[in-house]
Design an enzyme around this catalytic site. Sequence first.
Site, short mmCIF file in Angstrom:
data_model
loop_
_atom_site.label_atom_id
_atom_site.label_comp_id
_atom_site.label_asym_id
_atom_site.label_seq_id
_atom_site.Cartn_x
_atom_site.Cartn_y
_atom_site.Cartn_z
N LYS A 135 47.03 68.40 63.18
CA LYS A 135 46.30 69.26 62.24
C LYS A 135 47.10 69.46 60.95
CE LYS A 135 43.94 71.80 65.89
NZ LYS A 135 42.59 71.27 65.88
N GLN A 147 46.13 76.50 63.68
CA GLN A 147 45.51 76.48 62.36
C GLN A 147 46.48 76.97 61.28
OE1 GLN A 147 42.56 75.15 61.58
NE2 GLN A 147 42.10 74.68 63.71
N HIS A 207 40.41 80.21 70.79
CA HIS A 207 39.96 78.84 71.11
C HIS A 207 40.01 78.71 72.64
CE1 HIS A 207 40.38 74.44 71.40
NE2 HIS A 207 39.98 74.35 70.14
N ASP A 248 49.38 81.24 69.00
CA ASP A 248 48.78 79.92 68.82
C ASP A 248 48.69 79.67 67.31
OD1 ASP A 248 47.03 77.85 68.37
OD2 ASP A 248 45.45 78.58 69.70
N CYS A 305 34.65 75.23 70.12
CA CYS A 305 35.53 75.57 71.26
C CYS A 305 35.85 77.06 71.27
CB CYS A 305 36.83 74.75 71.23
SG CYS A 305 36.55 73.01 71.36
N1 PLP Z 1 44.00 76.61 69.12
C1 PLP Z 1 43.36 76.58 67.94
C2 PLP Z 1 43.30 77.83 67.12
C3 PLP Z 1 42.77 75.40 67.50
O1 PLP Z 1 42.14 75.37 66.33
C4 PLP Z 1 42.85 74.25 68.31
C5 PLP Z 1 42.17 73.02 67.91
O2 PLP Z 1 41.24 73.01 67.16
C6 PLP Z 1 43.55 74.32 69.51
C7 PLP Z 1 44.10 75.52 69.89
C8 PLP Z 1 43.71 73.12 70.39
O3 PLP Z 1 44.50 72.17 69.74
P1 PLP Z 1 44.72 70.71 70.36
O4 PLP Z 1 43.37 70.17 70.64
O5 PLP Z 1 45.45 69.98 69.29
O6 PLP Z 1 45.53 70.87 71.59
#
Ligand code: PLP
Length: 571
Positions: A240, A217, A137, A214, A384
């Site tokens: 999430k 998900q 992401h 990270d 993203c």
């Molecule tokens: N990393 C992953 C794999 C994500 O799916 C997301 C959001 O969709 C993020 C990072 C960023 O999360 P946030 O917007 O809650 O900071």
Amino acid sequence: MKSFKPKQFRQQFPLVVNNEGNRLPVNGSSQISSSLPLVYFDNGATTQKPNCVIDSYHSFYQTTNANVHRASHTLSVKATTAFEHARNSIKTFINAKSNKEIIWTKGTTESINLLAMSLGRKILTHGDEIILAVSEHHANIVPWQLIAEQTGAMIKIVELDAMGRVCLPAFEQLLNSKTKVFCCAHISNVIAKINPINELIQKAKSVGAITIIDGAQAVAHFPIDVQALDCDFYVFSAHKMFGPTGVGVLYGKQALLETMPPYQAGGEMISKVSFNKPTTFNDLPFKFEAGTPNIAGVVAFSKAIEFISAYDAKQLCDYEKQLTIHCYQALQNLTVFSKKIVKFIVPGLPDIPVISFTLNGHHNHDIATALDSYGIAIRSGHHCAMPLMEYLNISGCLRISLAAYNTFEEINYFIDCLKKILTQESDASLTFTNKRDVNEQASAMIITQFAMVKSWDTRHRQIMLLGKQLHRLDKNMRNEQTLISGCESLAWLVSQKNSQGIFNFQADSDAKIIRGLLVIVLAAFNGKTAVQIQEFDIESYFKSLGLIQHLSPSRGNGILAIVEKIKKIAL
Ligand code: PLP
């Protein structure tokens, strides 16, 4: 432990189901007499919230609100107790060793930025290497790009195996003594396959690299044990996993957190501040929590954790799996005019209820917009993850992401609607007006035709049909110079001015809906002088068509960007 009963579980989410069990109307449905059901399939972006989380806000501000850690009065003690209890809940939830290892942030993005700016700045020097997966992401790419630029470190990219998981042999080849940081999603938000995270962590450790996972998900779909994973850092967002927006977690091993400098500075993160001596910092976890945190959000998050932990995790996971299989197979078997049409972005069933695909011959944004007019919320675009799109050689894709409150009936409804959209789309007998040059399309005529229809889904159909009337630009005219920036889809604009100062614009887009919207925009501006273009009241025009309020903000902004560009050219 509560047994997981899908219907009962769903009942806890008021935005999805109201108290009587009737679904709430959304979107275009507000324009038509019988309200459409909301089918919310965008849980990978954010989940809906259960009553206990919503009620927690109400109750916190009515009974507990005070700042934390600052005052000795009773209310502050009460707020601090609730706030620290939440930290303890998270510690238990992910099996961290100590509450000192749980840092509150705004979300995954801020957690990664904190690591890049604090840890990255401390340990990285010229020539060091950071390894990221190609499927990350943007939140796990851009902070590292910034820090690499500042420190002279380099980013190395690990590719995927045939099934879409991070490729272990490719990873091993990248590892060397210069590898200082390995930062990888437990599960990509697009591919939805569990990466071989244990092996990746162990291999990264063998060269002494810091491991950052990270879990944005992953944490929403299965239990996480950070001690078993033995990663150095694990990051995720509350929103999430049925919690509120604006709250996230940075888990880090205490020994490492102790060595890291503060990320942001201000109240609460200090031990002693003086103009005469160097400022000293607070202990963990407060050293990384400058300023007043999102107290009500943190407390509400602990309610989400209590809520989800009360259910039998296996039953809940099994239900999600069944939903995934049902949806995946229905898409796999979907035929339009006897042809299979769905192309999954990677082979094989996903590991979490997130399914990404494209539809042969159809633009993703067109499909997502058409589904929205049936009350179905799915995501389209690059999610993203632009580098991943480039790697897969696609401009974007559609993504369905389910949660345990979704149902088999919703999936069936979605498949029926999708089929309807795809067959209507191919129905050449549908015509809105005679095919004619856009130049001759008077804006007044479009207004008249739009005035005759009331519902947004009919309007949406009309826009799509208008799109068919747009004269496509030659391929060589669709280039960097004619590209309109600020548009979610690709759109190009070219202009001509004749000797009387009359402008003629031609435009094109890769998305049908945008082509339809371009017809509407061009009808307003073509055949006008520079002064007439500047004076044209585009807002009233769009208003009379009932347009902008139904477009997503990004699409609305895209259309406004086209108008801006036309006005700029006319200037
Ligand atoms: N990393 C992953 C794999 C994500 O799916 C997301 C959001 O969709 C993020 C990072 C960023 O999360 P946030 O917007 O809650 O900071």
